[in-house]
Design an enzyme around this catalytic site. Structure first.
Site, mmCIF file in Angstrom:
data_model
loop_
_atom_site.group_PDB
_atom_site.id
_atom_site.type_symbol
_atom_site.label_atom_id
_atom_site.label_comp_id
_atom_site.label_asym_id
_atom_site.label_seq_id
_atom_site.Cartn_x
_atom_site.Cartn_y
_atom_site.Cartn_z
ATOM 1 N N ASN A 64 0.763 -1.178 -0.145
ATOM 2 C CA ASN A 64 -0.158 -0.108 0.149
ATOM 3 C C ASN A 64 1.213 1.195 0.118
ATOM 4 O O ASN A 64 1.682 1.791 1.108
ATOM 5 C CB ASN A 64 -1.076 -0.010 1.321
ATOM 6 N N GLU A 120 -6.838 4.459 8.109
ATOM 7 C CA GLU A 120 -6.238 5.684 7.738
ATOM 8 C C GLU A 120 -7.948 6.541 7.053
ATOM 9 O O GLU A 120 -8.403 7.787 7.179
ATOM 10 C CB GLU A 120 -5.266 5.946 6.884
HETATM 11 C C1 PEP Z 1 -0.873 -0.211 5.680
HETATM 12 O O1 PEP Z 1 -0.673 1.011 5.316
HETATM 13 O O2 PEP Z 1 -1.752 -0.879 5.767
HETATM 14 C C2 PEP Z 1 0.378 -0.659 6.798
HETATM 15 C C3 PEP Z 1 0.263 -1.644 7.193
HETATM 16 O O3 PEP Z 1 1.383 0.150 6.664
HETATM 17 P P1 PEP Z 1 2.797 -0.177 7.506
HETATM 18 O O4 PEP Z 1 3.487 -1.314 6.891
HETATM 19 O O5 PEP Z 1 3.788 1.105 7.389
HETATM 20 O O6 PEP Z 1 2.549 -0.315 9.018
#
Ligand code: PEP
Length: 254
Positions: free
Chosen positions: A9, A96
């Site tokens: 992502n 988010e």
């Molecule tokens: C995400 O964006 O879903 C995520 C898990 O981010 P990170 O790996 O940076 O914690």
């Protein structure tokens, strides 16, 4: 047997030219990888370009969000028909989006129904915040999110969904759930609940990723857990070498 699935992502990172550079690097570095489904999720502005770079490769494209309507007066949104031209997957209900853009279980459910009816492959994110975790409310909260997301969706449709269990307190923080805890939550708050909502076979068919500070050094510990089918990776998916190492470390551990 569920095929492992690792997705990146990219959140609100990468201009179009930066996204092309990253996609080209991944196309090369992951070219020999088999036995795992792969996807990357650029911003909407870079979907077209990344789709072109990855066309014919073993890496699929994911949109990070979409509206449930096919078209209309929804300024700033993109529709399932627009996503369908550029991506196979769509990430829905990321924490988010729930936290900053007002997404609720109800809007996630509308988006999920729309994605499925347009033959997109949805990745639905669920997970508790720190307060809920500390209060021992993780199972009840995630159970509620599952009920909300899958309301009115048939077993046949549900089987096409990927879930990403992402404890909010582990996203972008460098903290992770322990693999054992993540495995237990996925069993009790996700698969057992899906088995009740649908049936055992559906619960065992749906892939569940772990997300929350997955890095090259910790991927193996998650992927060996029986309930964890891969990862949704944020920060560590922004560089070709770290995302490639995550994928290769996962495969080496399986
Ligand atoms: C995400 O964006 O879903 C995520 C898990 O981010 P990170 O790996 O940076 O914690």
């Amino acid at each position: 047997m569920r095929t492992p699935f690792i997705a990146g992502n990219w959140k609100m990172h990468k201009t179009v030219s930066e996204a092309i550079t990253l996609a080209e690097a991944l196309r090369t570095s992951l070219a020999d990888v088999t036995g795992v489904d792969l996807a990357v999720g650029p911003t909407a502005t870079a979907l077209y370009a990344v789709n072109r770079v990855l066309s014919g490769s073993n890496i699929a494209v994911a949109a990070q969000n979409m509206h449930w309507e096919e078209q209309g007066a929804f300024t700033g949104e993109i529709s399932p028909l627009m996503v369908l031209e550029l991506a196979q997957y769509v990430i829905l209900g990321h924490s988010e989006r729930r936290q900053y853009f007002g997404e609720t279980d109800e809007t996630v459910n509308r988006k999920l129904k729309s994605a499925l009816s347009h033959s997109l492959s949805p990745i639905v994110c669920i997970g508790e915040n720190l307060e809920q975790n500390r209060a021992g409310e993780t199972v009840s909260f995630v159970t509620k999110q599952i009920h909300g997301a899958f309301a009115g969706i048939s077993a046949a449709e549900a089987r096409k969904v990927t879930l990403a269990y992402e404890p909010i307190w582990a996203i972008g923080t460098g903290l992770t759930a322990t693999p054992e805890d993540a495995n237990r939550i996925i069993r009790t708050a996700i698969r057992d609940v899906l088995a009740e909502l649908y049936d055992e076979q559906t619960a065992e068919t749906i892939r569940v990723q772990y997300g929350g500070s997955v890095k090259p050094h910790n991927m193996a510990a998650f992927i060996v857990m029986p309930e964890i089918d891969g990862a949704l990776v944020g920060g560590a998916s922004l560089k070709a070498d770290s995302f490639t190492a995550i994928v290769k470390n996962a495969l080496a551990a399986l």
